[in-house]
Write an enzyme that holds these catalytic residues in place. Structure first.
Site, PDB file in Angstrom:
ATOM      1  N   ASN A  36       0.851  -1.197   0.000  1.00  0.00           N
ATOM      2  CA  ASN A  36       0.000   0.000   0.000  1.00  0.00           C
ATOM      3  C   ASN A  36       0.892   1.255   0.000  1.00  0.00           C
ATOM      4  OD1 ASN A  36       0.758   0.483   2.752  1.00  0.00           O
ATOM      5  ND2 ASN A  36      -0.847  -0.922   3.427  1.00  0.00           N
ATOM      6  N   PRO A  37       0.311   2.400  -0.349  1.00  0.00           N
ATOM      7  CA  PRO A  37       1.111   3.637  -0.451  1.00  0.00           C
ATOM      8  C   PRO A  37       1.825   4.016   0.840  1.00  0.00           C
ATOM      9  CG  PRO A  37      -1.007   3.924  -1.535  1.00  0.00           C
ATOM     10  CD  PRO A  37      -1.077   2.612  -0.811  1.00  0.00           C
ATOM     11  N   TYR A  38       1.178   3.775   1.981  1.00  0.00           N
ATOM     12  CA  TYR A  38       1.799   4.115   3.264  1.00  0.00           C
ATOM     13  C   TYR A  38       3.092   3.325   3.455  1.00  0.00           C
ATOM     14  CZ  TYR A  38       2.393   4.406   8.348  1.00  0.00           C
ATOM     15  OH  TYR A  38       2.888   4.592   9.611  1.00  0.00           O
ATOM     16  N   GLY A  39       3.016   2.013   3.254  1.00  0.00           N
ATOM     17  CA  GLY A  39       4.203   1.175   3.410  1.00  0.00           C
ATOM     18  C   GLY A  39       5.290   1.530   2.414  1.00  0.00           C
ATOM     19  N   LYS A  42       7.049   4.812   3.500  1.00  0.00           N
ATOM     20  CA  LYS A  42       7.950   4.591   4.636  1.00  0.00           C
ATOM     21  C   LYS A  42       9.214   3.851   4.194  1.00  0.00           C
ATOM     22  CE  LYS A  42       5.899   6.285   8.370  1.00  0.00           C
ATOM     23  NZ  LYS A  42       6.547   7.236   9.285  1.00  0.00           N
TER      24      LYS A  42
END
Length: 235
Positions: A36-39, A42
């Site tokens: 996902n974009p969050y992972g 990060k």
């Protein structure tokens, strides 16, 4: 940061950088394949830090948080996202909003995962333990070196288990609506905290899910408007 003389960096990363690993529990050597974009964001930040550190004497610690819950046991701090972010916050915030009547109920997305009860499994780490992990990391940070650590309990709990614990901690029979999966969610994620145990002498202490939620619930009841004027409560 280097230009302004910063000598130590403790970076808040996430277990989302691992994506959906083939094997559990997750160690620091588990391949990082975010879904996902969050992972992905990060992991990109981690990569930048690692590239920079090759030619720097900055002391770096990268902490990969698992799912953070709870509040300060002394009642000083709690979870209070901005109004426009509430809908996208953590499951604990949604549970409390449902218990407070801010929203009509809780929406659980995904009941057909390959887990014992069909809901996602996560490793819930109390924020007080997370603070302690930062203190330990700061104490062990070494110039010119990078330390990478998972910060979790090593135990996975399902979303259904979490909701049941939230109902018990609040005393409210929260209405739950079960919906289809949300894109980008992984079925099961929990940590192997052996490395941080051995190298930083850190172990999660607040591992009772219901107790952590009770502490957070007390803060929510006193701070229904976030960090505005606390409400008086009967003892």
């Amino acid at each position: 940061m280097a230009a302004h003389g910063v000598k130590t960096l403790i970076y808040s990363s996430t277990c989302a950088t691992y994506g959906e690993p083939e094997k559990m529990p997750i160690t620091e050597a588990t391949p990082q394949v975010p879904i996902n974009p969050y992972g992905k964001a990060k992991k990109m930040a981690e990569d930048i830090i690692l590239d920079f550190s090759k030619n720097s004497d900055m002391a770096v610690m990268i902490l990969r948080y698992f799912n953070v819950i709870g509040s300060d046991p002394e009642g000083r701090l709690g979870e209070a996202p901005r109004p426009e972010l509430r809908e996208h916050g953590r499951i604990s915030g949604a549970c409390f909003d449902a218990a407070l009547g801010v929203i009509p109920g809780l929406k659980v997305k995904g009941t057909d995962y390959k887990t014992p009860d069909g809901t996602c499994i996560r490793d819930y780490i109390d924020v007080t333990d997370l603070v302690d992990a930062h203190v330990k990391a700061l104490g062990k940070a070494t110039p010119g070196k990078v330390g990478i650590y998972n910060v979790g309990t090593g135990k996975g709990r399902s979303v259904k288990e979490f909701v049941d614990a939230c109902k018990k901690s609040t005393g409210v029979d929260i209405k739950v609506e079960f919906l289809s999966r949300r894109p980008g969610d992984y079925a099961e994620v929990y940590s192997d905290p052996s490395k941080i145990n051995q190298e930083l002498n850190w172990t999660a202490q607040y591992t009772d899910l219901q107790e952590s939620l009770q502490v957070a619930w007390r803060w929510q009841q006193k701070h229904r408007n976030g960090y505005g004027t606390p409400l008086a409560m009967d003892s």
